[in-house]
Scaffold this motif. Structure first.
Motif, short mmCIF file in Angstrom:
data_model
loop_
_atom_site.label_atom_id
_atom_site.label_comp_id
_atom_site.label_asym_id
_atom_site.label_seq_id
_atom_site.Cartn_x
_atom_site.Cartn_y
_atom_site.Cartn_z
N ASP A 70 0.76 -1.26 -0.03
CA ASP A 70 0.11 0.04 -0.04
C ASP A 70 0.95 1.42 0.01
OD1 ASP A 70 -2.66 1.11 0.18
OD2 ASP A 70 -2.10 1.74 2.20
N LEU A 71 1.96 1.34 0.82
CA LEU A 71 2.76 2.38 0.85
C LEU A 71 3.64 2.51 -0.37
CD1 LEU A 71 3.79 4.49 2.98
CD2 LEU A 71 5.67 3.02 3.57
N LEU A 72 3.92 1.68 -1.01
CA LEU A 72 5.07 1.67 -2.10
C LEU A 72 4.23 2.01 -3.72
CD1 LEU A 72 7.79 -0.70 -1.35
CD2 LEU A 72 7.74 1.72 -1.16
N ALA A 73 2.89 1.12 -3.79
CA ALA A 73 2.53 0.83 -5.12
C ALA A 73 1.30 1.89 -5.15
CB ALA A 73 2.34 -0.28 -5.54
N LEU A 74 0.22 1.77 -4.16
CA LEU A 74 -1.27 2.08 -4.14
C LEU A 74 -1.35 3.55 -3.99
CD1 LEU A 74 -2.80 -1.00 -2.68
CD2 LEU A 74 -2.21 -0.60 -5.28
N GLN A 75 -0.79 4.27 -3.12
CA GLN A 75 -0.94 5.44 -2.59
C GLN A 75 -0.36 6.65 -3.70
OE1 GLN A 75 -0.23 6.28 1.42
NE2 GLN A 75 -1.65 4.88 2.23
N SER A 76 -0.85 7.55 -3.98
CA SER A 76 -0.25 8.56 -4.72
C SER A 76 0.63 9.49 -3.91
CB SER A 76 -1.32 9.42 -5.49
OG SER A 76 -1.97 10.06 -4.66
N ALA A 77 0.43 9.88 -2.55
CA ALA A 77 1.33 10.62 -1.50
C ALA A 77 1.25 9.78 -0.36
CB ALA A 77 0.51 11.92 -1.27
N PRO A 78 2.14 8.80 -0.33
CA PRO A 78 2.44 7.87 0.72
C PRO A 78 2.86 8.51 1.89
CG PRO A 78 4.19 7.46 -0.78
CD PRO A 78 3.32 8.48 -1.39
N THR A 79 1.99 8.26 3.19
CA THR A 79 2.57 8.59 4.65
C THR A 79 2.38 7.79 5.54
OG1 THR A 79 0.31 9.47 5.25
CG2 THR A 79 1.67 11.15 4.11
N LEU A 80 3.33 7.86 6.51
CA LEU A 80 3.00 6.34 7.58
C LEU A 80 1.85 6.92 8.56
CD1 LEU A 80 6.87 6.34 8.47
CD2 LEU A 80 5.45 4.83 7.20
N ARG A 81 1.31 7.86 8.43
CA ARG A 81 -0.01 8.13 9.15
C ARG A 81 -1.31 7.78 8.58
NH1 ARG A 81 1.68 13.83 12.21
NH2 ARG A 81 3.56 13.00 13.12
N SER A 82 -1.13 7.35 7.31
CA SER A 82 -2.38 6.87 6.85
C SER A 82 -2.91 5.67 7.28
CB SER A 82 -2.18 6.92 5.25
OG SER A 82 -1.28 6.27 4.74
N GLU A 83 -4.05 5.45 6.95
CA GLU A 83 -4.69 4.12 7.40
C GLU A 83 -4.66 3.00 6.20
OE1 GLU A 83 -6.39 3.51 10.82
OE2 GLU A 83 -5.44 5.36 11.10
N LEU A 84 -4.54 1.68 7.07
CA LEU A 84 -4.60 0.63 5.93
C LEU A 84 -5.72 -0.31 6.31
CD1 LEU A 84 -2.89 -1.26 4.04
CD2 LEU A 84 -1.94 -2.42 6.12
N SER A 85 -6.52 -0.57 5.39
CA SER A 85 -7.72 -1.36 5.51
C SER A 85 -7.74 -2.83 4.74
CB SER A 85 -9.16 -0.52 4.95
OG SER A 85 -10.34 -1.30 5.20
N LEU A 86 -7.86 -3.59 5.99
CA LEU A 86 -7.55 -4.85 5.39
C LEU A 86 -8.92 -5.74 5.51
CD1 LEU A 86 -4.11 -5.58 7.42
CD2 LEU A 86 -4.34 -5.48 5.00
N SER A 87 -8.92 -6.93 4.67
CA SER A 87 -10.28 -7.90 4.77
C SER A 87 -9.99 -8.84 5.81
CB SER A 87 -10.27 -8.38 3.37
OG SER A 87 -11.37 -9.59 3.37
#
Length: 136
Positions: free
Chosen positions: A34-51
């Motif tokens: 998610d951090l390397l490929a999916l976000q346009s502006a990656p930050t460590l404070r963003s949330e990760l949503s998992l199934s």
């Protein structure tokens, strides 16, 4: 039937930790992707949503299929833990829709869980190799 040659014989403690370490490792991999490929502006404070159903479903399957590798000592363990622990994971899969955690926390938990999982598998494989060479 041997589930995986790398598992060898498991203790109850390693069997219980196996699905949990899988969950932590999978969380770390998802956070890295998610951090390397999916976000346009990656930050460590963003949330990760998992199934949650996907993760806990795989963890329940791992617990269920690796239960044959455990050296059960008592009958109540064989009946209670062998069935109850995977069912608890299935209950988590049914009850939860998604897990949301900070990416920074997932990037900390993931590598630690992956290292612990790899060391547990290597230790069990080494113990299995030593048991093959012991005279009976």
């Amino acid at each position: 039937m041997l589930f995986c040659a790398a598992l060898g014989k498991l203790t109850i403690r390693s069997w219980v930790s196996l699905p949990l370490l899988f969950l932590g490792s999978a969380t770390g991999v998802a956070a890295l992707i998610d951090l390397l490929a999916l976000q346009s502006a990656p930050t460590l404070r963003s949330e990760l949503s998992l199934s949650a159903p996907l993760l806990f479903g795989f963890a329940a399957g791992l617990a269920l299929f690796s239960a044959d590798q455990v050296q059960w000592r008592f009958r109540w363990q064989r009946l209670g833990l062998r069935i109850g622990y995977p069912l608890a994971m299935v209950a988590c899969a049914v009850a939860l829709d998604a897990l949301t955690i900070p990416i920074g926390a997932a990037l900390i938990i993931g590598p630690i869980a992956a290292v612990l999982l790899a060391s547990m598998l290597m230790r069990n494989a080494d113990a299995g190799d030593e048991a093959d060479y012991l005279p009976s």
